[in-house]
Design a protein around this motif. Sequence first.
Motif, mmCIF file in Angstrom:
data_model
loop_
_atom_site.group_PDB
_atom_site.id
_atom_site.type_symbol
_atom_site.label_atom_id
_atom_site.label_comp_id
_atom_site.label_asym_id
_atom_site.label_seq_id
_atom_site.Cartn_x
_atom_site.Cartn_y
_atom_site.Cartn_z
ATOM 1 N N GLN A 146 0.997 -1.118 -0.073
ATOM 2 C CA GLN A 146 -0.036 0.025 -0.010
ATOM 3 C C GLN A 146 0.830 1.268 -0.061
ATOM 4 O OE1 GLN A 146 -3.292 0.419 2.609
ATOM 5 N NE2 GLN A 146 -3.958 -1.740 2.532
ATOM 6 N N ALA A 147 1.875 1.217 0.823
ATOM 7 C CA ALA A 147 2.804 2.227 0.733
ATOM 8 C C ALA A 147 3.552 2.405 -0.620
ATOM 9 C CB ALA A 147 3.902 2.064 1.721
ATOM 10 N N TYR A 148 3.869 1.377 -1.159
ATOM 11 C CA TYR A 148 4.716 1.480 -2.575
ATOM 12 C C TYR A 148 3.590 2.170 -3.473
ATOM 13 C CZ TYR A 148 5.298 -0.201 -7.331
ATOM 14 O OH TYR A 148 5.332 -0.180 -8.708
ATOM 15 N N TYR A 149 2.497 1.701 -3.492
ATOM 16 C CA TYR A 149 1.433 2.010 -4.414
ATOM 17 C C TYR A 149 0.933 3.550 -4.228
ATOM 18 C CZ TYR A 149 -2.605 1.451 -7.534
ATOM 19 O OH TYR A 149 -3.446 1.476 -8.469
ATOM 20 N N MET A 150 0.985 3.984 -2.886
ATOM 21 C CA MET A 150 0.888 5.432 -2.822
ATOM 22 C C MET A 150 1.698 6.415 -3.088
ATOM 23 S SD MET A 150 -0.418 7.073 0.935
ATOM 24 C CE MET A 150 -0.560 8.944 1.066
ATOM 25 N N VAL A 151 3.097 6.083 -2.968
ATOM 26 C CA VAL A 151 4.132 6.955 -3.156
ATOM 27 C C VAL A 151 4.273 6.777 -4.843
ATOM 28 C CG1 VAL A 151 6.608 7.167 -3.157
ATOM 29 C CG2 VAL A 151 5.341 6.388 -1.148
ATOM 30 N N THR A 152 4.151 5.555 -5.328
ATOM 31 C CA THR A 152 4.491 5.618 -7.127
ATOM 32 C C THR A 152 3.367 5.980 -7.700
ATOM 33 O OG1 THR A 152 3.883 3.135 -7.058
ATOM 34 C CG2 THR A 152 6.365 3.762 -6.815
ATOM 35 N N ALA A 199 -4.265 2.683 8.110
ATOM 36 C CA ALA A 199 -3.938 3.944 8.607
ATOM 37 C C ALA A 199 -2.386 3.993 9.084
ATOM 38 C CB ALA A 199 -4.752 4.025 9.985
ATOM 39 N N ALA A 200 -1.723 2.645 9.329
ATOM 40 C CA ALA A 200 -0.223 2.842 9.579
ATOM 41 C C ALA A 200 0.504 3.312 8.824
ATOM 42 C CB ALA A 200 0.139 1.450 10.019
ATOM 43 N N VAL A 201 0.202 3.242 7.359
ATOM 44 C CA VAL A 201 1.051 3.454 6.003
ATOM 45 C C VAL A 201 1.547 4.957 6.045
ATOM 46 C CG1 VAL A 201 0.992 3.608 3.483
ATOM 47 C CG2 VAL A 201 -0.018 1.503 4.829
ATOM 48 N N TYR A 202 0.492 5.571 6.651
ATOM 49 C CA TYR A 202 0.725 7.160 6.652
ATOM 50 C C TYR A 202 2.007 7.512 7.619
ATOM 51 C CZ TYR A 202 -3.612 7.313 4.054
ATOM 52 O OH TYR A 202 -4.470 7.286 3.041
ATOM 53 N N ASP A 203 2.295 6.699 8.335
ATOM 54 C CA ASP A 203 3.621 7.065 9.238
ATOM 55 C C ASP A 203 4.861 6.526 8.460
ATOM 56 O OD1 ASP A 203 1.928 7.975 11.059
ATOM 57 O OD2 ASP A 203 1.844 5.742 11.988
ATOM 58 N N ASP A 204 4.669 5.910 7.286
ATOM 59 C CA ASP A 204 5.823 5.439 6.400
ATOM 60 C C ASP A 204 6.809 6.641 5.988
ATOM 61 O OD1 ASP A 204 6.625 2.566 4.436
ATOM 62 O OD2 ASP A 204 7.278 4.943 4.154
ATOM 63 N N PRO A 205 8.175 6.670 6.405
ATOM 64 C CA PRO A 205 8.815 7.780 5.804
ATOM 65 C C PRO A 205 8.688 8.309 4.566
ATOM 66 C CG PRO A 205 10.151 6.267 6.826
ATOM 67 C CD PRO A 205 9.000 5.436 7.079
ATOM 68 N N ASP A 206 8.512 7.326 3.520
ATOM 69 C CA ASP A 206 8.598 7.565 2.218
ATOM 70 C C ASP A 206 7.150 8.206 1.944
ATOM 71 O OD1 ASP A 206 11.038 6.539 1.878
ATOM 72 O OD2 ASP A 206 10.172 4.436 1.216
ATOM 73 N N VAL A 207 6.162 7.706 2.595
ATOM 74 C CA VAL A 207 4.850 8.224 2.367
ATOM 75 C C VAL A 207 4.821 9.826 3.030
ATOM 76 C CG1 VAL A 207 2.418 8.224 3.025
ATOM 77 C CG2 VAL A 207 3.579 6.207 2.314
#
Lengths: 320, 452
Positions: free
Chosen positions: B365-371, B379-387
Amino acid sequence: MTTTTLPPGRKTEPVSAPPGGISDRSRAERRLGWMLAGPAFVVMMLVTAYPILQAVYYSLFNYRLTDPGNRSFIGLGNYGVILTDPLWWQAVGVTVIITVVTVVVELVLGFGLALVMSKALQSLRPILRAAILIPYAVITVVSAFSWQFAFNITTGFVNSWLAWLPGISPDTDWFGDRWTSLLVICLAEIWKTTPFISLLLLAGLAQVPDVLQEAAQVDGATWWQRMWRVTIPNMKAAIMVALLFRSLDAFRIFDSIFVMTAGANGTESVSFLAYRQTISRVEIGLGSAVSVLLFLAVVLIAFGFIKGFKIDLAQARGER
Amino acid sequence: MPNAPGNGPRPTLNSLGRAAPRTGWRRGLAGAAAALVASGTLAACGSDSEGGPPTLTWYINPDSGGQAEIAARCSDQSDGAYRIEVSQLPRNADGQREQLVRRLAAQDESIDIMSLDVPFAPELAQAGFLAPVPSDVASRVSEGVVQGSLESATWNDELVGIPFWANTQLLWYRKSVAEAAGLDMEQPVTWDQLIEAAQDQEKILSAQGRRAESLTVWLNALIESAGGHIIAKNSTDPDNIELGLDSPAATRAAEVMHDVAVSGVVGPAFSTSSEDTSASQFESSDAGFMVNWPYVWAQALTKVEAGTLEQSVPDDYGWTLYPRVDEDTPSAPPLGGINLGVSAYSRYVDFAYEATECITSDENQAYYMVTNGNPAASAAVYDDPDVQEAYPMADTIRESLEAAAPRPLTPYYSEVTGGLQREYHPPSSVTAETGAAAQALISAVLRGDQLL
């Protein structure tokens, strides 16, 4: 009105044919004709008659694709719903307006183009014919998108081109009003299908024998008189065939409306209603009933033309 | 076709004679076509019949290649248990639904996993087109998922879809304009305040007035923000669905919609204005305020990279939660996104559910959001530094998702949204009576008494 036409062409049967009967040769030809056309005829029946009959059958049911278990026979109930709905009549009105406007304009323009093509220099003719045919070769959806982009307020150039006209400014929203939307839809249709009519009329023009033109000229007829008394009466069958084909086509208009307005501002045609009930709402019963009514309307137009204008298609082919 | 008189159709020996080589040529072509079809079919079944890993087909909405990449990653991670292939659906959500519904109604076995736009799960679930989610999978995939997303994937109190990504609209503003208008954007703002500020500054307030799904999105957000619901009492029986369109909340929403449309600051051609129209308006020098999905941020940055937009433009972008209808009631922002469904006609339901767990992992999900610019449902993905780096507004998106309200969840969604779009378009024509008219139309359509 006095018109000048040639007597029907002579039959090409051999003199030795038995009176009232058919010669062996024409019987053989007829059989060969059936054999050649037979497979195509069978395929046609399969791909047209079967879906039509299936649509008629489905139109008698309350049938939703996502709820097949609750399918129930309701007789002509769907037709009752449609024919009492003002939306249906509005769509019929829009479809009739588009059909009449586009076919009339196309006939006049197409006749002009056919005359240009037939009178053009021998060397120019192929180029001219190809150039005139280009719009007809464009896929309707592509043509609809081009026209939409041209008139769209953000991507379009039409507003800036026509800004000198009163009532048109860079902010004129063509697709924001019913009549301007219909105008653009009609323009796109006319642009695209005029070549079709002009080609049919060109074939009709070629049918008018030169001897008649010469005879009229010798009698001192003006260009206008020759047009009205000689050319047009002699190509009446071709004109009617062109009108008939285009009217049937125009009555089923869908693509341009779907792309340009998606039915907004009361621009839905009958085909569009059929699409929304059948494909969007997956109400197969109701949608089939709309399609059947559309089919009946088309049949009515075809019969109206053939009976009302006494077109004899056989005569148009030069068989009688 | 008209012909010159006397030129009746007369077959000649010549034309028959020429037919012979043509037949041979045609036969050759037909043979080649048959061979092609056969080889295609064989290739499709190949891995299965040879005992290789089963191939799962994932019907995806078009994106920038993210779902195909995730499919490849999950195929690798399965250690040869299955392979995922993607198959692309039409570009717009209606087209995607139409294709899926027709295929599923025909019990098409080729569909294993589907990317479903959020409003469509109830229709497919009610029709029995979705395989029931195993309870252990359901509890794992709903953990930590934002509220709105979970709600949209639930039908009849059961999870029917796997939340994959969640979308929401934010209120975007030009910092310079808001400042000049004296609006404190740290505090919640109302639609009335936005209209006033835009009029005051002679800037555009962009929203979506086109007769399309975006109009339903806007209307639903207004009604929910006013404390109402489009469907007041839900039911699986179309005759028993009660609509809430003549409620005070819906009337207030209609009033806001009308006020915005006739404010004179919505830009030209409001009745045909889409999300893309709004996005380009917001990049222009007349931009003031806009409600839109977060993709506008990535789009502006791409344009800066391509050299077609000044860096100062996105630098001026501000964002906050969706505007309120009434000062004291928190807004209910629109909810979008994609849930994954598994077809009831799939031959590999277990593998398909296994695959959906992999697809919707936080990492993917983080990969999908960033790319690809599509916000995560977890909800946890929003804490990912890349995001956090790619989306400075990540926290606002998460907050908005928690408050977001889905569009009406009903198997008859196309009737509801179609009726709303018919009655509430153009937005400038909306009055206090529009709600009652829409209610009458949609009820009649649901009863089968009227066309749509």
